[in-house]
Scaffold this motif. Structure first.
Motif, PDB file in Angstrom:
ATOM      1  N   ARG A 200       0.827  -1.206   0.000  1.00  0.00           N
ATOM      2  CA  ARG A 200       0.000   0.000   0.000  1.00  0.00           C
ATOM      3  C   ARG A 200       0.861   1.255   0.000  1.00  0.00           C
ATOM      4  O   ARG A 200       0.567   2.237  -0.691  1.00  0.00           O
ATOM      5  CB  ARG A 200      -0.917  -0.016   1.224  1.00  0.00           C
ATOM      6  CG  ARG A 200      -1.976   1.072   1.245  1.00  0.00           C
ATOM      7  CD  ARG A 200      -2.902   0.876   2.436  1.00  0.00           C
ATOM      8  NE  ARG A 200      -3.989   1.826   2.425  1.00  0.00           N
ATOM      9  CZ  ARG A 200      -4.956   1.867   3.336  1.00  0.00           C
ATOM     10  NH1 ARG A 200      -4.946   0.974   4.322  1.00  0.00           N
ATOM     11  NH2 ARG A 200      -5.906   2.770   3.268  1.00  0.00           N
ATOM     12  N   LEU A 201       1.940   1.212   0.773  1.00  0.00           N
ATOM     13  CA  LEU A 201       2.830   2.367   0.859  1.00  0.00           C
ATOM     14  C   LEU A 201       3.519   2.635  -0.471  1.00  0.00           C
ATOM     15  O   LEU A 201       3.595   3.779  -0.933  1.00  0.00           O
ATOM     16  CB  LEU A 201       3.864   2.129   1.964  1.00  0.00           C
ATOM     17  CG  LEU A 201       4.876   3.243   2.236  1.00  0.00           C
ATOM     18  CD1 LEU A 201       4.175   4.509   2.703  1.00  0.00           C
ATOM     19  CD2 LEU A 201       5.904   2.791   3.271  1.00  0.00           C
ATOM     20  N   GLY A 202       4.036   1.570  -1.113  1.00  0.00           N
ATOM     21  CA  GLY A 202       4.727   1.735  -2.382  1.00  0.00           C
ATOM     22  C   GLY A 202       3.809   2.214  -3.493  1.00  0.00           C
ATOM     23  O   GLY A 202       4.172   3.103  -4.287  1.00  0.00           O
ATOM     24  N   ILE A 203       2.629   1.638  -3.577  1.00  0.00           N
ATOM     25  CA  ILE A 203       1.669   2.055  -4.600  1.00  0.00           C
ATOM     26  C   ILE A 203       1.294   3.518  -4.409  1.00  0.00           C
ATOM     27  O   ILE A 203       1.230   4.303  -5.361  1.00  0.00           O
ATOM     28  CB  ILE A 203       0.420   1.149  -4.553  1.00  0.00           C
ATOM     29  CG1 ILE A 203       0.787  -0.268  -5.005  1.00  0.00           C
ATOM     30  CG2 ILE A 203      -0.688   1.718  -5.432  1.00  0.00           C
ATOM     31  CD1 ILE A 203      -0.320  -1.283  -4.792  1.00  0.00           C
ATOM     32  N   SER A 204       1.061   3.899  -3.159  1.00  0.00           N
ATOM     33  CA  SER A 204       0.712   5.287  -2.843  1.00  0.00           C
ATOM     34  C   SER A 204       1.821   6.237  -3.272  1.00  0.00           C
ATOM     35  O   SER A 204       1.555   7.308  -3.847  1.00  0.00           O
ATOM     36  CB  SER A 204       0.453   5.409  -1.341  1.00  0.00           C
ATOM     37  OG  SER A 204       0.262   6.750  -0.964  1.00  0.00           O
ATOM     38  N   MET A 205       3.072   5.856  -3.035  1.00  0.00           N
ATOM     39  CA  MET A 205       4.187   6.717  -3.390  1.00  0.00           C
ATOM     40  C   MET A 205       4.283   6.936  -4.892  1.00  0.00           C
ATOM     41  O   MET A 205       4.412   8.069  -5.363  1.00  0.00           O
ATOM     42  CB  MET A 205       5.507   6.138  -2.874  1.00  0.00           C
ATOM     43  CG  MET A 205       6.706   7.015  -3.161  1.00  0.00           C
ATOM     44  SD  MET A 205       8.298   6.223  -2.805  1.00  0.00           S
ATOM     45  CE  MET A 205       8.412   5.086  -4.201  1.00  0.00           C
ATOM     46  N   PHE A 206       4.205   5.864  -5.675  1.00  0.00           N
ATOM     47  CA  PHE A 206       4.360   6.004  -7.119  1.00  0.00           C
ATOM     48  C   PHE A 206       3.172   6.734  -7.750  1.00  0.00           C
ATOM     49  O   PHE A 206       3.343   7.466  -8.730  1.00  0.00           O
ATOM     50  CB  PHE A 206       4.605   4.647  -7.764  1.00  0.00           C
ATOM     51  CG  PHE A 206       6.021   4.174  -7.608  1.00  0.00           C
ATOM     52  CD1 PHE A 206       7.048   4.763  -8.319  1.00  0.00           C
ATOM     53  CD2 PHE A 206       6.340   3.161  -6.724  1.00  0.00           C
ATOM     54  CE1 PHE A 206       8.368   4.356  -8.170  1.00  0.00           C
ATOM     55  CE2 PHE A 206       7.651   2.734  -6.552  1.00  0.00           C
ATOM     56  CZ  PHE A 206       8.665   3.337  -7.279  1.00  0.00           C
ATOM     57  N   ARG A 207       1.996   6.555  -7.200  1.00  0.00           N
ATOM     58  CA  ARG A 207       0.859   7.336  -7.695  1.00  0.00           C
ATOM     59  C   ARG A 207       1.057   8.821  -7.417  1.00  0.00           C
ATOM     60  O   ARG A 207       0.738   9.672  -8.251  1.00  0.00           O
ATOM     61  CB  ARG A 207      -0.436   6.840  -7.059  1.00  0.00           C
ATOM     62  CG  ARG A 207      -0.936   5.521  -7.656  1.00  0.00           C
ATOM     63  CD  ARG A 207      -2.193   5.040  -6.975  1.00  0.00           C
ATOM     64  NE  ARG A 207      -2.706   3.827  -7.623  1.00  0.00           N
ATOM     65  CZ  ARG A 207      -3.629   3.039  -7.090  1.00  0.00           C
ATOM     66  NH1 ARG A 207      -4.159   3.336  -5.893  1.00  0.00           N
ATOM     67  NH2 ARG A 207      -4.031   1.967  -7.731  1.00  0.00           N
ATOM     68  N   ALA A 208       1.590   9.142  -6.240  1.00  0.00           N
ATOM     69  CA  ALA A 208       1.847  10.541  -5.905  1.00  0.00           C
ATOM     70  C   ALA A 208       2.909  11.145  -6.818  1.00  0.00           C
ATOM     71  O   ALA A 208       2.941  12.367  -7.023  1.00  0.00           O
ATOM     72  CB  ALA A 208       2.278  10.663  -4.449  1.00  0.00           C
ATOM     73  N   LEU A 209       3.773  10.308  -7.394  1.00  0.00           N
ATOM     74  CA  LEU A 209       4.788  10.770  -8.342  1.00  0.00           C
ATOM     75  C   LEU A 209       4.256  10.822  -9.772  1.00  0.00           C
ATOM     76  O   LEU A 209       5.020  11.030 -10.720  1.00  0.00           O
ATOM     77  CB  LEU A 209       6.013   9.846  -8.280  1.00  0.00           C
ATOM     78  CG  LEU A 209       6.846   9.927  -6.997  1.00  0.00           C
ATOM     79  CD1 LEU A 209       7.898   8.818  -6.956  1.00  0.00           C
ATOM     80  CD2 LEU A 209       7.508  11.295  -6.846  1.00  0.00           C
ATOM     81  N   SER A 210       2.945  10.598  -9.927  1.00  0.00           N
ATOM     82  CA  SER A 210       2.251  10.637 -11.229  1.00  0.00           C
ATOM     83  C   SER A 210       2.617   9.476 -12.141  1.00  0.00           C
ATOM     84  O   SER A 210       2.392   9.528 -13.353  1.00  0.00           O
ATOM     85  CB  SER A 210       2.521  11.968 -11.962  1.00  0.00           C
ATOM     86  OG  SER A 210       2.062  13.052 -11.192  1.00  0.00           O
ATOM     87  N   ALA A 211       3.198   8.415 -11.564  1.00  0.00           N
ATOM     88  CA  ALA A 211       3.460   7.199 -12.334  1.00  0.00           C
ATOM     89  C   ALA A 211       2.198   6.352 -12.380  1.00  0.00           C
ATOM     90  O   ALA A 211       1.175   6.681 -11.766  1.00  0.00           O
ATOM     91  CB  ALA A 211       4.603   6.417 -11.697  1.00  0.00           C
ATOM     92  N   ALA A 212       2.265   5.244 -13.140  1.00  0.00           N
ATOM     93  CA  ALA A 212       1.143   4.314 -13.246  1.00  0.00           C
ATOM     94  C   ALA A 212       1.599   2.960 -12.707  1.00  0.00           C
ATOM     95  O   ALA A 212       1.999   2.078 -13.470  1.00  0.00           O
ATOM     96  CB  ALA A 212       0.686   4.192 -14.697  1.00  0.00           C
ATOM     97  N   PRO A 213       1.576   2.773 -11.374  1.00  0.00           N
ATOM     98  CA  PRO A 213       2.082   1.526 -10.781  1.00  0.00           C
ATOM     99  C   PRO A 213       1.139   0.352 -11.000  1.00  0.00           C
ATOM    100  O   PRO A 213      -0.088   0.501 -10.976  1.00  0.00           O
ATOM    101  CB  PRO A 213       2.192   1.868  -9.288  1.00  0.00           C
ATOM    102  CG  PRO A 213       1.160   2.918  -9.068  1.00  0.00           C
ATOM    103  CD  PRO A 213       1.120   3.727 -10.339  1.00  0.00           C
ATOM    104  N   THR A 214       1.720  -0.816 -11.231  1.00  0.00           N
ATOM    105  CA  THR A 214       0.979  -2.063 -11.374  1.00  0.00           C
ATOM    106  C   THR A 214       1.596  -3.090 -10.444  1.00  0.00           C
ATOM    107  O   THR A 214       2.807  -3.337 -10.488  1.00  0.00           O
ATOM    108  CB  THR A 214       1.054  -2.589 -12.820  1.00  0.00           C
ATOM    109  OG1 THR A 214       0.458  -1.632 -13.700  1.00  0.00           O
ATOM    110  CG2 THR A 214       0.320  -3.916 -12.953  1.00  0.00           C
TER     111      THR A 214
END
Length: 338
Positions: A182-196
């Protein structure tokens, strides 16, 4: 690396070892106290090599009274299984990463906050100091004993098949594989990336078929999984640091005689310090080897990533999740984040 060669380590990481307890020489003797330790790493990983040395020391210093048996490479199950076993007392010791134990003790994930640590000096000052003590106190409330010295899992780096990542702006729209965190997904979304989120076993194929264009892992994993074959660039982003907490079943630990506790704790903490040096040396040699294999390395601007996370509300959100006390201890070690 004392007593440990890079070739031996990488061979062990790439090929699963035979199912055998590392500590079997000690188990051959009739020990009064038998301790079971499980983990998810190959037998030749620095964690298991150093744990094996600790087992030898424990046997010697207790004159054979205590035997520590090591079960590497998920022999006793996956991380979730082993965490359940150590909590139930079926296993004495386990070394979960901070993100794994955070499923039971959410505060434990605070050491994996994105771009919190600038370097290893800052990591060890925090984890051997107030932040580590705070996390251990919280873990203790879950009826688990945590040894003083956290072991090293390493900084995670970002690789890409396209343009290199140098600033936070380069993350915009990047299709990147991340673990189920949850923490990692949240971080990459905040960086405007598209995490999968994908299982690690699917990462190579996903990169090869362009389901994702990027991934993030410590350098040893990038090496053994041959991700350099399907990636062009590696940004030394150090975006997350993660460590292995050496934990014990609380009642089982408290039931040990005081002299045994002292010997075991000293052996495990000393082994953890040696394991940290092993990982540091391994990372240094791997970058040069990966460059030879065609992976281009570049530095990054960590301030741009922190600014993006701050502006996007990532740090404020996780300050709220972790609570003011834990967040205050973190910022006391790394400086203002939120």
């Amino acid at each position: 690396m004392t007593g440990l060669t890079r070739r031996r380590l990488l061979r062990g990481l790439a090929v699963a070892p035979a199912a055998a307890a590392i500590g079997t020489p000690q188990i051959a003797r009739a020990a009064e106290i038998e301790l079971r330790y499980g983990n998810n790493l190959p037998a030749t990983h620095p964690l298991n090599v150093r744990a094996g040395e600790a087992a030898d020391r424990i046997s010697a210093e207790t004159k054979g009274r205590v035997a520590l048996t090591i079960f590497p490479n998920n022999q006793l199950g996956g991380d979730t299984d082993m965490l359940s076993q150590v909590r139930a007392g079926a296993m004495t010791f386990f070394t979960p990463s901070a993100l794994v134990i955070a499923t039971v003790v959410p505060t434990a994930a605070i050491s994996a906050v994105g771009f919190a640590f600038a370097d290893y000096d800052q990591v060890w000052q925090a984890m051997d100091g107030a932040l580590g003590a705070h996390v251990r106190d919280v873990i203790a409330k879950a009826n688990l004993h945590t040894f003083e010295k956290i072991w090293d899992n390493g900084f995670r780096q970002i690789t890409t098949s396209g343009a290199p990542i140098e600033t936070a702006q380069d993350m915009d729209g990047l299709k990147i594989r991340v673990p189920v965190s949850r923490l990692g997904i949240s971080m990459f979304r905040a960086l405007s990336a598209a995490p999968t989120s994908l299982q690690f076993s699917d990462v190579y194929a996903a990169l090869q078929t362009k389901i994702v264009d990027a991934q993030e892992n410590p350098l040893p994993i990038i090496q053994v999984a041959k991700l350099y074959e399907v990636q062009k660039h590696c940004a030394i982003s150090n975006h997350i640091w993660d460590g292995f907490w050496f934990i014990a079943n609380g009642p089982a630990w408290n039931a040990l005689p005081a002299d045994v506790q002292e010997i075991v704790a000293s052996a495990i903490n000393d082994a953890g310090l040696k394991q940290r040096e092993d990982i540091k040396a391994l990372n240094g040699s791997l970058q040069a080897e990966l460059e030879v294999k065609g992976l281009a390395f570049n530095g990054t601007d960590p301030d741009s990533f922190r600014a993006k996370l701050r502006d996007g509300g990532f740090y404020s959100e996780w300050k709220g999740r972790f609570g003011d006390e834990a967040w205050g201890v973190l910022e006391g070690a790394v400086g203002k984040l939120a």
